[in-house]
Design a protein around this motif. Structure first.
Motif, PDB file in Angstrom:
ATOM      1  N   ASP A  37       0.811  -1.218   0.000  1.00  0.00           N
ATOM      2  CA  ASP A  37       0.000   0.000   0.000  1.00  0.00           C
ATOM      3  C   ASP A  37       0.843   1.265   0.000  1.00  0.00           C
ATOM      4  O   ASP A  37       0.358   2.348  -0.320  1.00  0.00           O
ATOM      5  N   GLU A  88      -0.363   8.332  -5.415  1.00  0.00           N
ATOM      6  CA  GLU A  88      -1.280   9.444  -5.176  1.00  0.00           C
ATOM      7  C   GLU A  88      -0.522  10.740  -4.939  1.00  0.00           C
ATOM      8  O   GLU A  88      -0.970  11.812  -5.366  1.00  0.00           O
ATOM      9  N   ARG A  89       0.614  10.666  -4.266  1.00  0.00           N
ATOM     10  CA  ARG A  89       1.431  11.881  -4.102  1.00  0.00           C
ATOM     11  C   ARG A  89       1.916  12.378  -5.460  1.00  0.00           C
ATOM     12  O   ARG A  89       1.977  13.589  -5.717  1.00  0.00           O
ATOM     13  N   GLU A 133       0.265   4.864  -2.075  1.00  0.00           N
ATOM     14  CA  GLU A 133       0.371   6.199  -1.489  1.00  0.00           C
ATOM     15  C   GLU A 133       1.322   7.072  -2.304  1.00  0.00           C
ATOM     16  O   GLU A 133       1.055   8.264  -2.534  1.00  0.00           O
TER      17      GLU A 133
END
Length: 462
Positions: free
Chosen positions: A31, A38-39, A35
């Motif tokens: 995961d 998405e950044r 993350e």
């Protein structure tokens, strides 16, 4: 913070402790890659891109691996990131299966022009069709991530056939430009700040490289060939971040060469650099027991070269902290080593990641402030071009503010214990007092023996 030295740099008998080794390599959870994606999409949106295209090959895979956990072997690869959904990973014949091991959910797309010369190219669609399927079309704004960032975003180092096709796809009303800085800018790049698990993985990597170099330093002897010496590293198969460098004698003065079959002799210059993903360790000196064995005219090797160098390194370490400017670190090194004799031409330190050199915030006039979560390489390289040869001490450190230190200590108590033991050693034995933000990752922890047949005698300012 600056180092308060209690003595001038000198050689002393110093017992290098056994700091221990981690039992297993910390693995990044799946995961975490989501993350990071998405950044990246937030950075894309702020820059106004519709798509981001991330390129990698066997030598330059760090940006791709950081985002996806996939690194291409033999071939090139391309990650196409749109505003939503799973990104597409374009691979050649031999990476299609390996892509299935990546922790980031991706749509694997065969693009056989990435395959090796002469291999089949009979099943994949043309690049133009693949780009259209990914939504890249007239008027689109596309950022390209390679591995270098230039002053102008118009300068792109990716293969021209990719760039040309992307420009044709977006047309005159669209935009194709470099966006590599989104990941590697020394101040704002996504890869400049690391998560706790990534720093723990870097500490694991630094244990591998530094313990290997320590075995070399304690095991080398005149008569051994360079290859025999390299076997002492006990490399376990961890992906390398650079070619192994180990040379002695005349070839050592040429830099960056790999070991050969020449037996080492007393009096030889010697250098070793061993890097895996997340860590590199380097030492250099002479295959002697003391200065009396050096060539006449260079027997002041410690006084002329090593002592000023170690003084610079000690003050550099002592000045590190979150919020320190790269310009101040540059000024420290210039103050000690600006004489042309030392030949320090590269940045005196740089950011470290899966690749040995991400970027450097350390240059004249730099206002870039060091951030919590940054991994740095102490990499101050004299290139005297004289019979004095060089001296070198390269190891990795991490910077962590109080909150990040607490996270690391709680999640990785073994690594934290080793880090604290290294800090105590550097302060008590080497005279280098570190700011609480500074976390030494290497099991050589500032240890610099100038006479390699006496690894128990090292530089200190204590």
């Amino acid at each position: 913070m600056t180092t308060t030295t209690r003595a001038q740099p000198h050689v002393a008998e110093i017992a290098l402790p056994d700091f221990g080794m981690p039992d297993v390599e910390p693995l990044l959870p799946a995961d975490l890659y989501a993350e990071r994606l998405e950044r990246l999409r937030s950075a894309m949106d702020a820059r106004g891109y519709d798509h981001l295209v991330v390129w990698g090959d066997r030598e330059h895979s760090a940006n791709l691996a950081y985002l996806s956990g996939f690194d291409p072997r033999f071939e090139e690869a391309l990650l196409v990131v749109g505003p939503t959904g799973d990104p597409a990973l374009l691979v050649g014949n031999e990476c299609e299966g390996m892509a299935g091991a990546a922790p980031l959910p991706m749509r694997v797309v065969m693009f056989q022009d990435f395959s090796l010369p002469g291999q089949p190219r009979d099943v994949s669609a043309p690049l133009r069709s693949i780009l259209l399927d990914e939504g890249i079309r007239s008027g689109g704004r596309v950022g390209l991530v390679g591995w270098k960032a230039f002053e102008s975003r118009e300068t792109i180092e990716l293969p021209s056939f990719l760039v040309d096709e992307l420009r044709r796809a977006v047309g005159a009303s669209g935009l194709v430009e470099s966006a590599t800085d989104l990941l590697i800018d020394p101040a704002t790049g996504l890869r400049v700040v690391n998560e706790p698990v990534q720093l723990a993985a870097f500490e694991w990597a630094a244990c591998q490289t530094s313990s290997g170099v320590r075995r070399v330093l304690t095991g080398l002897a005149p008569g051994m060939t360079e290859r025999e010496c390299a076997r002492l590293l006990a490399w376990s198969g961890t992906p390398l971040s650079c070619h192994l460098m180990l040379t002695a004698g005349p070839r050592a003065r040429l830099g960056l060469l790999s070991p050969g079959d020449r037996p080492m002799e007393r009096g030889d210059a010697f250098t070793i650099a061993y890097g895996v993903w997340g860590a590199l360790c380097c030492r250099a000196g002479f295959v002697v027991e003391d200065a009396a064995e050096l060539e006449e005219g260079t027997r002041d090797y410690v006084e002329r070269l090593v002592a000023p160098y170690f003084a610079a390194v000690a003050e550099w370490y002592g000045a590190l902290h979150v919020g320190q400017s790269g310009g101040e670190l540059q000024r420290i090194v210039d103050r000690h080593l600006s004489d042309p004799f030392f030949g320090v031409r590269l940045n005196p330190g740089h950011q470290l990641h899966l690749d040995e050199w991400v970027n450097s915030p350390i240059f004249p006039g730099s206002s870039v402030e060091l951030r919590s979560g940054t991994a740095l390489q102490c990499d101050i390289i004299p290139a005297t071009g004289t019979p004095y040869f060089t001296t070198n001490i390269e190891d990795g450190v991490a910077l962590a503010d109080e909150a990040l230190r607490a996270e690391l200590a709680a999640a990785y108590p073994g690594a934290w214990e080793r880090i604290q033991a290294r800090r105590r050693f550097m302060a008590d034995q080497l005279g280098i007092d570190l700011h609480p933000d500074v976390l030494p990752l290497s099991n050589l922890a500032g240890h610099l023996p100038p006479f390699l047949l006496r690894p128990d005698r090292a530089m200190t300012v204590a």
